[in-house]
Design a protein around this motif. Structure first.
Motif, mmCIF file in Angstrom:
data_model
loop_
_atom_site.group_PDB
_atom_site.id
_atom_site.type_symbol
_atom_site.label_atom_id
_atom_site.label_comp_id
_atom_site.label_asym_id
_atom_site.label_seq_id
_atom_site.Cartn_x
_atom_site.Cartn_y
_atom_site.Cartn_z
ATOM 1 N N LEU A 1 32.908 6.173 22.050
ATOM 2 C CA LEU A 1 32.397 6.702 23.313
ATOM 3 C C LEU A 1 31.684 8.019 23.044
ATOM 4 O O LEU A 1 32.149 8.828 22.248
ATOM 5 N N THR A 2 30.566 8.247 23.712
ATOM 6 C CA THR A 2 29.892 9.531 23.564
ATOM 7 C C THR A 2 30.776 10.625 24.170
ATOM 8 O O THR A 2 31.648 10.341 25.003
ATOM 9 N N ALA A 3 30.549 11.868 23.756
ATOM 10 C CA ALA A 3 31.354 12.978 24.248
ATOM 11 C C ALA A 3 31.297 13.076 25.767
ATOM 12 O O ALA A 3 32.312 13.332 26.426
ATOM 13 N N TYR A 4 30.123 12.831 26.347
ATOM 14 C CA TYR A 4 29.962 12.932 27.797
ATOM 15 C C TYR A 4 30.773 11.860 28.522
ATOM 16 O O TYR A 4 31.421 12.133 29.541
ATOM 17 N N LYS A 5 30.730 10.638 28.002
ATOM 18 C CA LYS A 5 31.484 9.550 28.629
ATOM 19 C C LYS A 5 32.987 9.805 28.531
ATOM 20 O O LYS A 5 33.744 9.560 29.481
ATOM 21 N N LYS A 6 33.409 10.291 27.366
ATOM 22 C CA LYS A 6 34.835 10.553 27.160
ATOM 23 C C LYS A 6 35.329 11.654 28.106
ATOM 24 O O LYS A 6 36.375 11.520 28.755
ATOM 25 N N ILE A 7 34.561 12.756 28.191
ATOM 26 C CA ILE A 7 34.930 13.859 29.073
ATOM 27 C C ILE A 7 34.906 13.412 30.533
ATOM 28 O O ILE A 7 35.769 13.807 31.332
ATOM 29 N N PHE A 8 33.940 12.581 30.883
ATOM 30 C CA PHE A 8 33.839 12.087 32.266
ATOM 31 C C PHE A 8 35.093 11.297 32.649
ATOM 32 O O PHE A 8 35.685 11.521 33.716
ATOM 33 N N LEU B 1 47.020 6.219 31.282
ATOM 34 C CA LEU B 1 45.588 6.257 31.587
ATOM 35 C C LEU B 1 44.798 6.860 30.423
ATOM 36 O O LEU B 1 43.715 6.376 30.074
ATOM 37 N N TYR B 2 45.345 7.900 29.828
ATOM 38 C CA TYR B 2 44.679 8.528 28.673
ATOM 39 C C TYR B 2 44.637 7.566 27.489
ATOM 40 O O TYR B 2 43.672 7.547 26.723
ATOM 41 N N SER B 3 45.695 6.780 27.331
ATOM 42 C CA SER B 3 45.728 5.838 26.208
ATOM 43 C C SER B 3 44.637 4.780 26.361
ATOM 44 O O SER B 3 44.083 4.305 25.368
ATOM 45 N N ILE B 4 44.320 4.432 27.599
ATOM 46 C CA ILE B 4 43.239 3.469 27.838
ATOM 47 C C ILE B 4 41.903 4.054 27.392
ATOM 48 O O ILE B 4 41.091 3.375 26.751
ATOM 49 N N ILE B 5 41.680 5.338 27.717
ATOM 50 C CA ILE B 5 40.441 6.011 27.285
ATOM 51 C C ILE B 5 40.361 6.030 25.760
ATOM 52 O O ILE B 5 39.325 5.715 25.166
#
Length: 356
Positions: free
Chosen positions: A125-132, A104-108
Motif C-alpha cells: 500500500l502506498t503511504a497515503y493509502k495506509k495513513i488514510f 482493524l489494524y491487522s486488516i490494514i
C-alpha cells in the motif's frame, strides 16, 4: 493503623490469588501457541513460496533474506487474541476496545503485506493509502471513546524525578489530534523499525513489560496514590494483554532472532504498535510511553530528516533511512546493531521508571 494495614494485605492477597494465576496463564498460553504454530506456519509459507519482498535499493546483505517467510504477525496476533479471550475479563471495556481496534489494524497490515506479495514489490500500500485507512480507524476509535466516556478529556505530564504531575484538560478537537498522532506515529514507527532480525519485537516486549507495571500502578488505589497517578478503575486487567504480548513476542523472537527464519510483516508491526499505544492511552501514561518508545521515534525521525534533506538539497543526510540501515552501510554487523538498539530500548524503559 494496624486495621488499615490488615485491610491492605487482604486486598493485595485477593488481587494476586485471583489475578496472578490468570496473568501467568495468559503468558504461557500466548507463548505456547506462537512457539508451536510458527514452525508449521514457516513450512506452509515455504511450500507456497510466500516470502519477504526485499527493497531493490536496500542493503545488499538483505537479498539473502528474500526467501524468508513473512506475515508471522498473524500467529502473534492469533496467540494474543486466544490467550486474552481465555484469561481476561471480557466484560472489561478496555479489553474489548483494544481487541477490536487491533483487529482493524491487522486488516490494514494484512492488505499491505498481501499487496507486496501479489505485486512482487516492497511498497505494498502506498503511504497515503495506509495513513488514510489508519486515520479512519483511529478517528472512529477516539470518537467512540469520547461518546462513551467524556471524562477522558485530559492529558498528564510527569515532572521528572518528582511525584508531581501536571494535568491538562483538553477540548474535543485537541484530544482527537493528540491521540490520533500518538497511535499513527507509534504504529508506523514500529513498522519502520522492523527492518532487521528481531529489531522491533524485543523493544515491544520491553515496552509491554513497562506497561504491565504502569497498568498495575494505575489500577491499584494504593500505588496510584503513592506515584501520584490518576486512579483508573479496572485498568489492571490490561496486564493480561501486556503479558500476552510478552509471551507471544518471546516465542516469536525464538524464530525471528538473527538469522531470522520468519518476519512478522506489517500485519504484526502495525497491529502491535497500535495495541501498545492504546494501552498507554487508556492508563493515561502517554508521556512515559513516548519515552519508552524512544527507539521507534528515533527511527521515524531519521526517515523524516532524510526526506526533508533530499527534497530541498537533493543530498542525503544518512547513507540510508531508517537509521538502522545507515549503520549497516557503515559496515556494522547486523547482530551488533540489533543488540545495541535493544540495549538503548531497555535503558529508556529503566529511565522511565527512574523519573517517576
Amino acid at each position: 493503623m494496624f486495621t488499615y494495614f490488615k485491610n491492605y494485605l487482604k486486598y493485595v492477597n485477593f488481587f494476586f490469588i485471583n489475578f496472578k494465576i490468570r496473568s501467568i496463564m495468559t503468558f504461557i498460553t500466548s507463548f505456547s501457541i506462537t512457539f508451536f504454530l510458527i514452525p508449521i506456519f514457516i513450512n506452509y509459507f515455504y511450500k507456497k513460496k510466500i516470502s519477504q519482498i526485499i527493497r531493490k535499493n536496500g542493503p545488499i546483505t538483505h537479498f539473502a533474506k528474500k526467501k524468508t517467510p513473512t506475515m508471522g504477525g498473524i500467529i502473534i496476533l492469533l496467540s494474543i487474541f486466544i490467550s486474552v479471550i481465555l484469561w481476561s475479563d471480557l466484560s472489561n471495556k478496555y479489553i474489548l476496545y483494544i481487541l477490536f481496534i487491533t483487529f482493524l489494524y491487522s486488516i490494514i497490515g494484512f492488505i499491505d503485506d498481501f499487496y507486496k506479495i501479489i505485486l512482487k514489490n516492497s511498497i505494498g500500500l502506498t503511504a497515503y493509502k495506509k495513513i488514510f485507512l489508519q486515520s479512519i480507524v483511529n478517528i472512529f476509535f477516539i470518537l467512540f471513546i469520547l461518546i462513551n466516556n467524556k471524562k477522558e478529556l485530559y492529558i498528564q505530564f510527569i515532572i521528572p524525578f518528582t511525584h508531581k504531575i501536571i494535568k491538562y484538560n483538553l477540548n474535543i478537537i485537541l484530544y482527537i489530534i493528540i491521540y490520533y498522532f500518538i497511535i499513527i506515529i507509534i504504529s508506523n514507527s514500529v513498522n519502520l523499525t522492523d527492518g532487521l532480525d528481531g529489531l522491533a519485537i524485543m523493544p515491544i516486549i520491553f515496552i509491554s513489560l513497562g506497561l504491565t507495571c504502569l497498568s498495575y500502578f494505575t489500577g491499584n488505589v494504593y500505588f496510584s496514590k503513592y506515584f501520584n497517578f490518576v486512579y483508573i478503575k479496572n485498568s489492571t486487567e490490561l496486564i493480561i494483554i501486556c503479558l500476552s504480548i510478552v509471551g507471544s513476542g518471546l516465542a516469536f523472537l525464538w524464530y525471528n532472532a538473527y538469522p531470522a527464519k520468519i518476519f512478522m510483516g506489517d500485519v504484526g508491526s502495525l497491529s502491535l504498535g497500535c495495541m501498545i499505544s492504546i494501552i498507554a492511552i487508556f492508563i493515561k501514561q502517554e508521556f512515559l510511553f513516548l519515552i519508552m518508545c524512544g527507539i521507534f521515534i528515533i527511527e521515524s525521525i531519521s526517515v523524516i530528516i532524510q526526506l526533508i534533506k533530499f527534497k530541498y538539497t537533493k543530498k542525503r543526510f544518512f547513507l540510508m533511512a531508517p537509521l538502522h540501515h545507515h549503520y549497516e552501510l557503515q559496515g556494522i554487523l547486523e547482530p551488533c546493531i540489533i543488540i545495541r538498539f535493544w540495549i538503548i530500548s531497555l535503558i529508556l524503559i529503566l529511565f522511565t521508571f527512574i523519573i517517576i
